[in-house]
Motif scaffolding. Structure first.
Motif: not given
Length: 212
Positions: A165-193
């Motif tokens: 989980q990460e939380t980031y606040t730029r100022n008093s009115s802009v805050t975002t929170s993210t939950r991460f799940f189902n992570l797998q190591l590596g990049i299965s398809d580099p073409n997605v970039f």
């Protein structure tokens, strides 16, 4: 830590995630987060009250991130996009998943990886879950003695340093929170970039997130 999430990361209270670790000492230094992974996240924007679910491919060594928003049919007028952030070129491609229209926008913020910076402040160590089904995590922030509040809080697993989980606040009115799940190591398809061919004639401005 990654400030990208303000553009596109849990409430700051530590007890919301689970039990506090007993007798946990302050670690000598932050753990080293994985450099390449794929998974999913749920991003909550506190200013709009909106959740955004997406599949994510993260490539730290090449400074690039691909975000594929999850299409939800019950969201009227909502548009769903694929985002390709290429920080070595300082550009972001935004692709409409339905029409394949493309925008190419210059990035103004430098690359900021999903990790725990060396100068972070250790906040806590505790368990997520309950007896028989627990994961031990550490919480870090950018809080400094001369500043009352932190602008970034990151929760990472103790064993392998996966982001939780990460939380980031730029100022008093802009805050975002993210939950991460189902992570797998590596990049299965580099073409997605690699942006689709429609981005060869991309518009220079970001497309609106909604509209009927």
């Amino acid at each position: 830590m990654h400030r990208l999430l303000v553009i596109f990361l849990a409430a700051a209270g530590t007890s919301v995630l689970g039990l506090r670790g007993l007798g946990a000492g302050v670690p000598a230094q932050p753990c080293l987060a994985p450099q390449q992974w794929e998974g999913r996240w749920v991003l909550y924007d506190h200013s709009t009250g909106r959740n955004s679910r997406a599949a994510v491919s993260y490539d730290g060594p090449n400074q690039r991130i691909r975000i594929l928003q999850q299409i939800k049919k019950h969201t009227p007028c909502q548009k769903f996009f694929e985002y390709i952030y290429l920080y070595q070129s300082m550009v972001m491609f935004q692709i409409n998943q339905k029409t394949m229209e493309c925008s190419k926008v210059v990035l103004s913020e430098p690359w900021d990886p999903f990790d725990i910076p060396d100068n972070s402040t250790f906040e806590d160590q505790y368990f997520i879950g309950g007896p028989g089904d627990m994961v031990e995590v550490q919480e870090w922030s950018d809080r400094k003695p001369a500043r009352r509040h932190e602008s970034w809080v990151g929760v990472y697993t103790l064993k392998d340093c996966y982001p939780v989980q990460e939380t980031y606040t730029r100022n008093s009115s802009v805050t975002t929170s993210t939950r991460f799940f189902n992570l797998q190591l590596g990049i299965s398809d580099p073409n997605v970039f690699t942006p689709p061919s429609t981005c060869q004639s991309a518009r220079p401005e970001k497309m609106a997130d909604s509209g009927c």
